[in-house]
Design an enzyme around this catalytic site. Sequence first.
Site, PDB file in Angstrom:
ATOM      1  N   PHE A 274       0.854  -1.127   0.024  1.00  0.00           N
ATOM      2  CA  PHE A 274       0.153  -0.062   0.103  1.00  0.00           C
ATOM      3  C   PHE A 274       0.961   1.235  -0.129  1.00  0.00           C
ATOM      4  O   PHE A 274       0.411   2.208  -0.412  1.00  0.00           O
ATOM      5  CB  PHE A 274      -0.902  -0.022   1.155  1.00  0.00           C
ATOM      6  CG  PHE A 274      -1.874   1.218   1.406  1.00  0.00           C
ATOM      7  CD1 PHE A 274      -2.924   1.334   0.365  1.00  0.00           C
ATOM      8  CD2 PHE A 274      -1.533   2.156   2.142  1.00  0.00           C
ATOM      9  CE1 PHE A 274      -3.926   2.376   0.529  1.00  0.00           C
ATOM     10  CE2 PHE A 274      -2.492   3.410   2.283  1.00  0.00           C
ATOM     11  CZ  PHE A 274      -3.635   3.152   1.376  1.00  0.00           C
TER      12      PHE A 274
ATOM     13  N   HIS B 225      -9.234  -7.390   2.687  1.00  0.00           N
ATOM     14  CA  HIS B 225      -7.940  -6.497   2.786  1.00  0.00           C
ATOM     15  C   HIS B 225      -7.158  -6.726   1.456  1.00  0.00           C
ATOM     16  O   HIS B 225      -6.687  -5.800   0.790  1.00  0.00           O
ATOM     17  CB  HIS B 225      -7.299  -6.816   3.989  1.00  0.00           C
ATOM     18  CG  HIS B 225      -6.396  -5.817   4.386  1.00  0.00           C
ATOM     19  ND1 HIS B 225      -6.790  -4.773   4.738  1.00  0.00           N
ATOM     20  CD2 HIS B 225      -4.990  -5.750   4.329  1.00  0.00           C
ATOM     21  CE1 HIS B 225      -5.705  -3.901   4.941  1.00  0.00           C
ATOM     22  NE2 HIS B 225      -4.427  -4.650   4.774  1.00  0.00           N
TER      23      HIS B 225
HETATM   24  N1  INI Z   1       0.865  -5.787   2.249  1.00  0.00           N
HETATM   25  C1  INI Z   1       1.294  -6.413   1.428  1.00  0.00           C
HETATM   26  O1  INI Z   1       2.206  -5.956   0.852  1.00  0.00           O
HETATM   27  N2  INI Z   1       1.068  -7.567   1.097  1.00  0.00           N
HETATM   28  C2  INI Z   1      -0.076  -7.881   1.717  1.00  0.00           C
HETATM   29  O2  INI Z   1      -0.445  -9.005   1.242  1.00  0.00           O
HETATM   30  C3  INI Z   1      -0.949  -7.327   2.602  1.00  0.00           C
HETATM   31  N3  INI Z   1      -2.152  -7.840   3.306  1.00  0.00           N
HETATM   32  O3  INI Z   1      -2.428  -8.869   2.823  1.00  0.00           O
HETATM   33  O4  INI Z   1      -2.398  -7.378   4.454  1.00  0.00           O
HETATM   34  C4  INI Z   1      -0.439  -6.197   3.103  1.00  0.00           C
HETATM   35  N4  INI Z   1      -0.935  -5.441   3.949  1.00  0.00           N
HETATM   36  C5  INI Z   1      -0.354  -4.346   4.434  1.00  0.00           C
HETATM   37  C6  INI Z   1      -0.644  -2.842   3.647  1.00  0.00           C
HETATM   38  O5  INI Z   1       0.188  -2.879   2.536  1.00  0.00           O
HETATM   39  C7  INI Z   1      -0.146  -1.605   4.584  1.00  0.00           C
HETATM   40  O6  INI Z   1       1.302  -1.620   4.701  1.00  0.00           O
HETATM   41  C8  INI Z   1      -0.819  -1.766   5.959  1.00  0.00           C
HETATM   42  O7  INI Z   1      -2.134  -1.586   5.534  1.00  0.00           O
HETATM   43  C9  INI Z   1      -0.483  -0.316   6.420  1.00  0.00           C
HETATM   44  O8  INI Z   1      -0.938   0.784   5.733  1.00  0.00           O
END
Ligand code: INI
Length: 157
Positions: free
Chosen positions: A58, A89
């Site tokens: 993200f 998510h």
């Molecule tokens: N981030 C990832 O890079 N891969 C994932 O599979 C993932 N899942 O599934 O939760 C994930 N979540 C974290 C996200 O990218 C953020 O770092 C978090 O939401 C804080 O903003």
Amino acid sequence: MTKIIEGHITAKDLKLALVVSRFNSFITDRLLAGACDAFLRHGGSDKLLTVVKTPGAFELPLITQAMARTKKHDAIVALGAVIRGDTPHFDYVAAESIKGLAQVTLDTGVPIIYGVLTCDNVEQAIDRAGTKSGNKGFEAAVTAMEMASLLRLIEKP
Ligand code: INI
């Protein structure tokens, strides 16, 4: 005669940045290794290679945007692994990472390569991180070389 312009696949003199997410690092470390391997094996210099780590996929767009705005890199590869879980998510993270990165590349004119795996399970991710289906990090770095070269050819024929 028809003029055909195609980029070259070389990392000679290429200033490359790799922005890599730490989330699912057992996969993203392999993607990073593949991207570095491609860069060095195509004549890249480690002095021209920058690696930046983000917490998750993200966060890739914001940090990639900051890197692109410096105009210090010929291309940037964003690497991550988004793996489906029991909640929606996955969909939000995957959608926002590709949407954000697409916006950054068009806004800045810097080639941003999408090296983020979006997989239904861990096995699919392992397959694409240096086993059965190759290494998507390696492939993304090769795409970065071609795109940087192609832009150069178009801007300075
Ligand atoms: N981030 C990832 O890079 N891969 C994932 O599979 C993932 N899942 O599934 O939760 C994930 N979540 C974290 C996200 O990218 C953020 O770092 C978090 O939401 C804080 O903003």
